[in-house]
Design an enzyme around this catalytic site. Structure first.
Site, PDB file in Angstrom:
ATOM      1  N   ILE B 146      -8.606   1.707  -3.511  1.00 16.21           N
ATOM      2  CA  ILE B 146      -7.684   1.683  -4.754  1.00 16.21           C
ATOM      3  C   ILE B 146      -7.171   2.920  -5.050  1.00 16.21           C
ATOM      4  O   ILE B 146      -7.738   3.796  -5.406  1.00 16.21           O
ATOM      5  CB  ILE B 146      -8.806   1.029  -5.968  1.00 16.21           C
ATOM      6  CG1 ILE B 146      -9.319  -0.572  -5.697  1.00 16.21           C
ATOM      7  CG2 ILE B 146      -7.762   0.968  -7.216  1.00 16.21           C
ATOM      8  CD1 ILE B 146     -10.048  -0.924  -6.760  1.00 16.21           C
ATOM      9  N   CYS B 147      -5.770   2.762  -5.023  1.00 17.08           N
ATOM     10  CA  CYS B 147      -5.146   3.964  -5.364  1.00 17.08           C
ATOM     11  C   CYS B 147      -5.456   5.122  -4.358  1.00 17.08           C
ATOM     12  O   CYS B 147      -5.237   5.083  -3.202  1.00 17.08           O
ATOM     13  CB  CYS B 147      -4.994   4.247  -6.772  1.00 17.08           C
ATOM     14  SG  CYS B 147      -3.898   5.481  -7.433  1.00 17.08           S
ATOM     15  N   GLN B 148      -5.770   6.393  -5.149  1.00 21.83           N
ATOM     16  CA  GLN B 148      -6.301   7.418  -4.416  1.00 21.83           C
ATOM     17  C   GLN B 148      -7.352   7.300  -3.538  1.00 21.83           C
ATOM     18  O   GLN B 148      -7.647   7.571  -2.546  1.00 21.83           O
ATOM     19  CB  GLN B 148      -6.483   8.488  -5.387  1.00 21.83           C
ATOM     20  CG  GLN B 148      -6.956   9.861  -4.706  1.00 21.83           C
ATOM     21  CD  GLN B 148      -7.643  10.841  -5.981  1.00 21.83           C
ATOM     22  OE1 GLN B 148      -8.366  10.373  -6.605  1.00 21.83           O
ATOM     23  NE2 GLN B 148      -7.561  11.864  -5.560  1.00 21.83           N
ATOM     24  N   GLY B 150      -7.608   4.482  -1.880  1.00 25.26           N
ATOM     25  CA  GLY B 150      -6.853   3.810  -0.724  1.00 25.26           C
ATOM     26  C   GLY B 150      -6.599   4.898   0.323  1.00 25.26           C
ATOM     27  O   GLY B 150      -6.861   4.688   1.308  1.00 25.26           O
ATOM     28  N   THR B 170      -4.842  -0.881  -1.564  1.00 23.49           N
ATOM     29  CA  THR B 170      -3.954  -1.462  -2.828  1.00 23.49           C
ATOM     30  C   THR B 170      -3.427  -0.368  -3.500  1.00 23.49           C
ATOM     31  O   THR B 170      -4.307   0.832  -3.746  1.00 23.49           O
ATOM     32  CB  THR B 170      -5.051  -2.256  -3.736  1.00 23.49           C
ATOM     33  OG1 THR B 170      -6.123  -1.185  -4.164  1.00 23.49           O
ATOM     34  CG2 THR B 170      -5.830  -3.307  -3.060  1.00 23.49           C
TER      35      THR B 170
END
Lengths: 396, 353
Positions: B146-148, B150, B170
């Site tokens: 998720i975000c960072q 990811g 994501t």
């Protein structure tokens, strides 16, 4: 256009109504509130003033967790009142212009000029529309100052009230005196700190000026947008619509500016200038602590760095031990992981079965001879099995 | 024609109405008490320093035999992925038959200042992956970043492709210098060495305000004006406060890891330029050869979709899928639209692999 009320006193009536409303609301919530609190309020907007009074009486009853959030919401209420007040004046002037057949666009322009003065007046900015100007005043000054001072060894913002305008004349003379004697280094550190602070203040002033221009551009955009709406036959039917247009125009003007290289450069300069001030302050503090034989920030950093390195090594050792345990278990169960898997997972290569036959030496201890024999036996039994063919079956 | 169609009495009514709503809203908020977060039942299965690895109780009868590990960002808290009943990506994944694990990084303090990206990626993440592999007797597991998180997952998959069966990213930044990336512009000329040397760990509060500064008038002003209209009932107030709690629940950022992340990813655009060094190795995205599902948000103001979409040209896999969500960075996890789209899509994609 709807029916227009051109009464000269209607705005005053409106203010009065609002004040009564908020006063009644505040009385409802806390009849025992100290009425002297209201007298100390410096707000010039009666609605915002009443709002402040009401908020002061209510806020002690709100949980700490929600207080800041609700305060933000109340702040936007004040913004809405202040914005409403300014636009009431604008609407009144336009209505009067309509009666005298004066060009309304000219009136709009002059009213927006007045708005610019109002928004850019620092006293107003602080006392009446602080919430409205929050975006400009909070960022990045407050953000950087608060965050970095909380993360700094020097608590609070001890340089907050130092203003370069007054300071520079004095400091220029001071800074021109070379450091001498036993405390030469300390003197130079302090002189350097003042130089850095002046530099930061100048950069900050530059940043504020840039944001000021963005604020002015936002009002220009708003005026143009309103004129465009009139040309397109669009209508503005509520104060909230005006507020939304105001927000859109501010965001657009802000976005136009912050995506420029100039902004990127300036933001970097501002952050770096503030960091340099804080770093210098820390060095001075460290120097004091050192003379008193108290652990310095520098020494704590060294300790933390070494501790981290030890933890890292400790974890690597544990990992190796776990891998070895796994491999021993696997061997006991009759399965040895392949060299490829073992090496990839950081396992102990010593436990991997080698394809090469162990080289016999002439002088071996009994123990070594046994180990060599076992290895040979294992190597001899190696075989592939299926697609994941790296497993080797051995018999110990 | 003059565009203003406001009568004084209408203005008075409007402001009065606003006052009434504000008053009612504030009282609603003052009465709602503590805000609870988290919808799905979970248990901690592995601890290390401040890290906790959670395992969620499966909801479906038929489970994917390969568990999925969610790697959250160091920024903000992972309960965003499981905010509340009906607004939870994790709940959706569990219902889609996934066996879900989640890394919670905790709140680092000064003693953690010298943790590096190597410690996070080759250390913590690797040990969590190994734990799950060992528990399930599997060579490979699925990874969802998720975000960072990811970005970390991408690095991990490049460095340990033998342990990742499928990778899902994501709202993950890959190209850190796309033209509409304001965060990138803000940090481009900052002397990050001086920042970290000065303040050590970077306060979470600073990150909060940095995010707010991306759209200051909307996020610090208009949002609260809109809220006045929403607070007519306690449940709506709770939902809003839950989000607000998450937004401002920001752990400090570990100094060394922050230094490396800003310098290598933002300032050097290291993933695109193959310059990211994690420990002894350089991250080469061509080594990401497992199937990849890249999910991004079309209206993401924190991680522009172009930044995420850059992944396609950089990775080595031949099995690459993109999924665009018509919303923003946070909506992708909590909006009702996202609940219907994201978890089922992930489930279907994994089921085919």
């Amino acid at each position: 256009m709807s029916k227009k009320d051109t009464s000269s006193s209607w705005t005053e009536d409106w203010m009065k109504t609002q004040r009564q409303y908020l006063d009644a609301m505040s009385a409802f919530h806390n009849s025992s509130a100290n009425s002297t609190e209201n007298k100390t309020n410096t707000n010039t907007n009666p609605m915002a003033g009443a709002m402040d009074f009401w908020w002061q009486t209510l806020s002690p009853k709100i949980s700490e967790e929600n207080l800041e959030f609700i305060d933000n919401m109340a702040e936007q209420g004040r913004v809405f009142y202040a914005l409403s007040e300014q636009f009431i004046n604008l609407l009144k002037a336009i209505n009067e212009a309509a009666e005298t057949e004066e060009n309304w666009e000219n009136v709009l322009t002059s009213q927006f000029d007045a708005l610019k003065s109002f928004f850019t007046d620092m006293d107003n900015g602080k006392n009446v529309v602080s919430g409205m100007m929050n975006a400009w005043s909070l960022l990045p000054m407050d953000t950087l100052q608060r965050s970095f001072s909380s993360g700094s060894i020097m608590p609070g913002d001890f340089l907050e009230d130092l203003k370069p305008e007054a300071l520079e004349e004095v400091t220029d003379k001071f800074l021109s005196i070379p450091g001498v004697g036993y405390t030469r280094e300390s003197q130079e550190n302090i002189q350097n700190g003042i130089r850095l602070w002046n530099k930061y203040q100048n950069t900050h002033r530059e940043y504020n000026n840039a944001m000021f221009k963005v604020g002015i551009r936002a009002l220009d955009n708003m005026r143009e947008k309103i004129v465009k709406m009139s040309i397109e036959g669009k209508e503005i039917k509520s104060m909230r619509e005006i507020y939304d247009i105001w927000v859109d125009c501010n965001e657009d003007a802000y976005s136009d500016y912050v995506f420029t290289e100039e902004y990127s450069d300036l933001y970097g300069k501002l952050t770096n200038a503030l960091m340099a001030v804080k770093l210098n302050g820390q060095n001075i503090v460290d120097e004091f602590l050192k003379t008193m034989n108290i652990p310095t920030r520098h020494s704590m950093n060294t300790t933390n760095r070494r501790q981290q390195q030890l933890r890292r090594e400790h974890k690597q050792t544990i990992k190796k031990l776990e891998d070895m345990e796994d491999q021993i278990k696997a061997m006991q169960a009759g399965i040895v992981p392949t060299r490829q898997k073992s090496v990839a997972s950081g396992g102990n290569p010593l436990m991997v079965v080698s394809k090469k036959k162990p080289r016999a030496t002439k002088k071996k201890t009994a123990k070594k001879k046994i180990r060599s024999k076992k290895t040979k036996s294992v190597s001899g039994k190696r075989k592939k099995s299926g697609t994941k063919s790296d497993k080797i079956v051995i018999k110990l | 024609m003059i565009p203003f169609h406001l009568r004084p009495d209408e203005i008075i009514n409007e402001v009065n109405e606003f006052n009434a709503k504000l008053h009612h809203g504030i009282h609603t908020l003052s009465e709602i008490g503590d805000i609870d977060v988290g919808a799905s039942e979970k248990e901690p299965v592995y601890h290390e320093d401040k890290l906790v690895l959670y395992h969620f109780k499966p909801l479906a009868k038929k489970l994917n035999p390969v568990p999925i590990l969610i790697v959250y960002a160091l920024v903000n808290r992972p309960y965003m992925a499981d905010l509340q009943d009906g607004r939870s990506m994790i709940q959706g994944l569990l219902q889609a038959g996934q066996d879900v694990y989640l890394i919670d990084w905790g709140y680092p303090d000064a003693a953690d200042r010298y943790l590096t990206l190597d410690d996070y990626i080759n250390g913590y993440i690797d040990r969590c992956v190994n734990y799950i592999r060992k528990q399930r007797s599997l060579d490979k597991i699925n990874l969802l970043g998720i975000c960072q998180g990811g970005t970390f997952s991408l690095c991990y998959s490049s460095l340990h492709p033998d342990k990742v069966k499928n990778l899902i990213t994501t709202v993950t930044p890959v190209d850190f210098q796309t033209k509409n990336d304001l965060l990138s512009r803000m940090v481009r000329h900052i002397d990050i060495d001086m920042v970290v040397d000065t303040i050590g760990n970077v306060p979470g509060e600073l990150l909060n305000y940095t995010y707010l500064s991306l759209k200051p008038f909307r996020l610090m002003g208009q949002k609260y004006m809109d809220l006045v209209n929403l607070l007519q009932d306690k449940e709506q107030a709770r939902n809003f406060m839950r989000m607000e709690k998450w937004i401002f629940d920001s752990p400090d950022q570990v100094g060394e890891a922050f230094r490396q992340f800003i310098k290598q990813f933002y300032q050097q655009n290291g993933l695109v330029n193959s310059m990211v060094r994690i420990g002894e190795d350089t991250v080469n995205l061509k080594k990401v050869t497992m199937p990849v599902l890249n999910i991004f948000a079309a209206a993401d103001h924190l991680v522009p979709s172009d930044s995420s979409k850059a992944l396609k040209k950089l990775i080595g896999t031949k099995d690459y899928t993109e999924l665009e969500f018509p919303g923003g960075h946070i909506g992708i996890y909590v909006s009702s639209k996202a609940q219907k789209l994201i978890p089922p899509s992930v489930g279907e994609w994994l089921a085919k692999r």
